[in-house]
Design a protein around this motif. Structure first.
Motif, PDB file in Angstrom:
ATOM      1  N   ILE A 143      -8.692  -4.268   2.627  1.00  0.00           N
ATOM      2  CA  ILE A 143      -8.384  -4.765   1.286  1.00  0.00           C
ATOM      3  C   ILE A 143      -7.736  -3.629   0.500  1.00  0.00           C
ATOM      4  O   ILE A 143      -8.255  -2.512   0.464  1.00  0.00           O
ATOM      5  N   HIS A 144      -6.598  -3.922  -0.119  1.00  0.00           N
ATOM      6  CA  HIS A 144      -5.940  -2.939  -0.990  1.00  0.00           C
ATOM      7  C   HIS A 144      -6.437  -3.183  -2.418  1.00  0.00           C
ATOM      8  O   HIS A 144      -6.296  -4.284  -2.941  1.00  0.00           O
ATOM      9  N   PRO A 145      -7.025  -2.164  -3.072  1.00  0.00           N
ATOM     10  CA  PRO A 145      -7.657  -2.384  -4.376  1.00  0.00           C
ATOM     11  C   PRO A 145      -6.682  -2.663  -5.521  1.00  0.00           C
ATOM     12  O   PRO A 145      -7.084  -3.241  -6.525  1.00  0.00           O
ATOM     13  N   GLU A 146      -5.416  -2.272  -5.387  1.00  0.00           N
ATOM     14  CA  GLU A 146      -4.475  -2.482  -6.492  1.00  0.00           C
ATOM     15  C   GLU A 146      -4.186  -3.962  -6.740  1.00  0.00           C
ATOM     16  O   GLU A 146      -3.971  -4.364  -7.871  1.00  0.00           O
ATOM     17  N   ASN A 147      -4.167  -4.752  -5.683  1.00  0.00           N
ATOM     18  CA  ASN A 147      -3.900  -6.179  -5.864  1.00  0.00           C
ATOM     19  C   ASN A 147      -4.978  -7.052  -5.213  1.00  0.00           C
ATOM     20  O   ASN A 147      -4.831  -8.266  -5.172  1.00  0.00           O
ATOM     21  N   ASN A 148      -6.027  -6.400  -4.729  1.00  0.00           N
ATOM     22  CA  ASN A 148      -7.152  -7.085  -4.082  1.00  0.00           C
ATOM     23  C   ASN A 148      -6.698  -7.989  -2.931  1.00  0.00           C
ATOM     24  O   ASN A 148      -7.306  -9.012  -2.661  1.00  0.00           O
ATOM     25  N   SER A 149      -5.605  -7.591  -2.267  1.00  0.00           N
ATOM     26  CA  SER A 149      -5.061  -8.372  -1.160  1.00  0.00           C
ATOM     27  C   SER A 149      -5.543  -7.831   0.176  1.00  0.00           C
ATOM     28  O   SER A 149      -5.770  -6.630   0.328  1.00  0.00           O
ATOM     29  N   GLU A 150      -5.650  -8.752   1.123  1.00  0.00           N
ATOM     30  CA  GLU A 150      -6.041  -8.392   2.482  1.00  0.00           C
ATOM     31  C   GLU A 150      -4.782  -8.182   3.323  1.00  0.00           C
ATOM     32  O   GLU A 150      -3.850  -8.978   3.251  1.00  0.00           O
ATOM     33  N   TYR A 151      -4.753  -7.086   4.070  1.00  0.00           N
ATOM     34  CA  TYR A 151      -3.635  -6.776   4.957  1.00  0.00           C
ATOM     35  C   TYR A 151      -4.154  -6.622   6.379  1.00  0.00           C
ATOM     36  O   TYR A 151      -5.082  -5.854   6.625  1.00  0.00           O
ATOM     37  N   ARG A 152      -3.562  -7.345   7.308  1.00  0.00           N
ATOM     38  CA  ARG A 152      -3.916  -7.261   8.723  1.00  0.00           C
ATOM     39  C   ARG A 152      -3.108  -6.145   9.384  1.00  0.00           C
ATOM     40  O   ARG A 152      -2.005  -5.821   8.953  1.00  0.00           O
ATOM     41  N   ILE A 153      -3.664  -5.570  10.431  1.00  0.00           N
ATOM     42  CA  ILE A 153      -2.990  -4.486  11.138  1.00  0.00           C
ATOM     43  C   ILE A 153      -1.603  -4.921  11.599  1.00  0.00           C
ATOM     44  O   ILE A 153      -0.644  -4.158  11.486  1.00  0.00           O
ATOM     45  N   LYS A 154      -1.455  -6.140  12.072  1.00  0.00           N
ATOM     46  CA  LYS A 154      -0.132  -6.594  12.527  1.00  0.00           C
ATOM     47  C   LYS A 154       0.889  -6.566  11.382  1.00  0.00           C
ATOM     48  O   LYS A 154       2.059  -6.266  11.602  1.00  0.00           O
ATOM     49  N   GLN A 155       0.442  -6.837  10.164  1.00  0.00           N
ATOM     50  CA  GLN A 155       1.336  -6.769   9.006  1.00  0.00           C
ATOM     51  C   GLN A 155       1.709  -5.327   8.686  1.00  0.00           C
ATOM     52  O   GLN A 155       2.852  -5.041   8.325  1.00  0.00           O
ATOM     53  N   ILE A 156       0.738  -4.445   8.824  1.00  0.00           N
ATOM     54  CA  ILE A 156       0.947  -3.034   8.515  1.00  0.00           C
ATOM     55  C   ILE A 156       1.974  -2.431   9.470  1.00  0.00           C
ATOM     56  O   ILE A 156       2.810  -1.622   9.064  1.00  0.00           O
ATOM     57  N   ILE A 157       1.937  -2.811  10.721  1.00  0.00           N
ATOM     58  CA  ILE A 157       2.906  -2.300  11.699  1.00  0.00           C
ATOM     59  C   ILE A 157       4.320  -2.650  11.244  1.00  0.00           C
ATOM     60  O   ILE A 157       5.201  -1.786  11.214  1.00  0.00           O
ATOM     61  N   GLY A 158       4.540  -3.883  10.852  1.00  0.00           N
ATOM     62  CA  GLY A 158       5.856  -4.295  10.387  1.00  0.00           C
ATOM     63  C   GLY A 158       6.275  -3.601   9.105  1.00  0.00           C
ATOM     64  O   GLY A 158       7.408  -3.136   8.975  1.00  0.00           O
TER      65      GLY A 158
END
Length: 181
Positions: A143-158
């Motif tokens: 979870i990124h605290p600035e926007n309280n959004s969830e990011y999956r590892i597959k998204q982070i790679i891209g």
């Protein structure tokens, strides 16, 4: 004199576009981009003089030196976030103020060679970890605290593959505009 397109200078390769599907091929291509980034960055910057390194890539933008140091800082955060996502259950990560970091003395004045060396080792490790992720690992998240959004590892790679290419394009676009070899 041609009018500067600030949006094009800010996003020379466009904004990040998430794929419809995170296929095995997409993930492998993005990991390859992450692995090759340090060598591409070094090729474009190692020969630049201090005057050129201290040139902003756009009006009001960071200097080439700041961009290089920022890439290392951002990608170190990626590495730590990846480790947290792999070892904790959907952790809330620590955000940082990249603008304030970019204004610190090391980002403004430090030589680029140590940072280029750091990126080589860091991207080797990122590639190594990423190439050995299972399908379930790719679904792990933080979870990124600035926007309280969830990011999956597959998204982070891209997004981090895009991030490196984005900043590399800042430098190559500036070099082309200034006719630097």
């Amino acid at each position: 004199m041609e009018k500067l397109d600030l949006e094009k200078l800010k996003y020379p390769i466009g904004k990040f576009q998430a794929p419809q599907e995170y296929s095995i091929e997409y993930i492998a291509d993005k990991i390859a981009e992450i692995e090759s980034f340090p060598e591409k960055l070094k090729k474009e910057t190692i020969h630049l003089t201090d005057e050129r390194l201290d040139t902003p890539y756009r009006p009001g933008g960071w200097t080439v030196r700041q961009v290089i140091h920022h890439c290392a800082e951002s990608h170190m955060n990626c590495y730590i976030r990846l480790k947290w996502a792999l070892t904790e259950n959907n952790p809330v990560i620590k955000a940082y103020d990249e603008v304030l970091w970019s204004e610190l003395n090391d980002n403004l004045n430090m030589p680029i060679q140590p940072t280029l060396t750091l990126l080589e080792g860091l991207h080797f490790r990122l590639g190594y970890i990423m190439k050995n992720l299972s399908e379930s690992d790719l679904e792990k998240s933080f979870i990124h605290p600035e926007n309280n959004s969830e990011y999956r590892i597959k998204q982070i790679i891209g997004s981090y593959a895009w991030h490196g290419n984005h900043h590399l394009a800042h430098i190559t676009t500036l070099k082309k505009h200034k006719n630097w070899k």
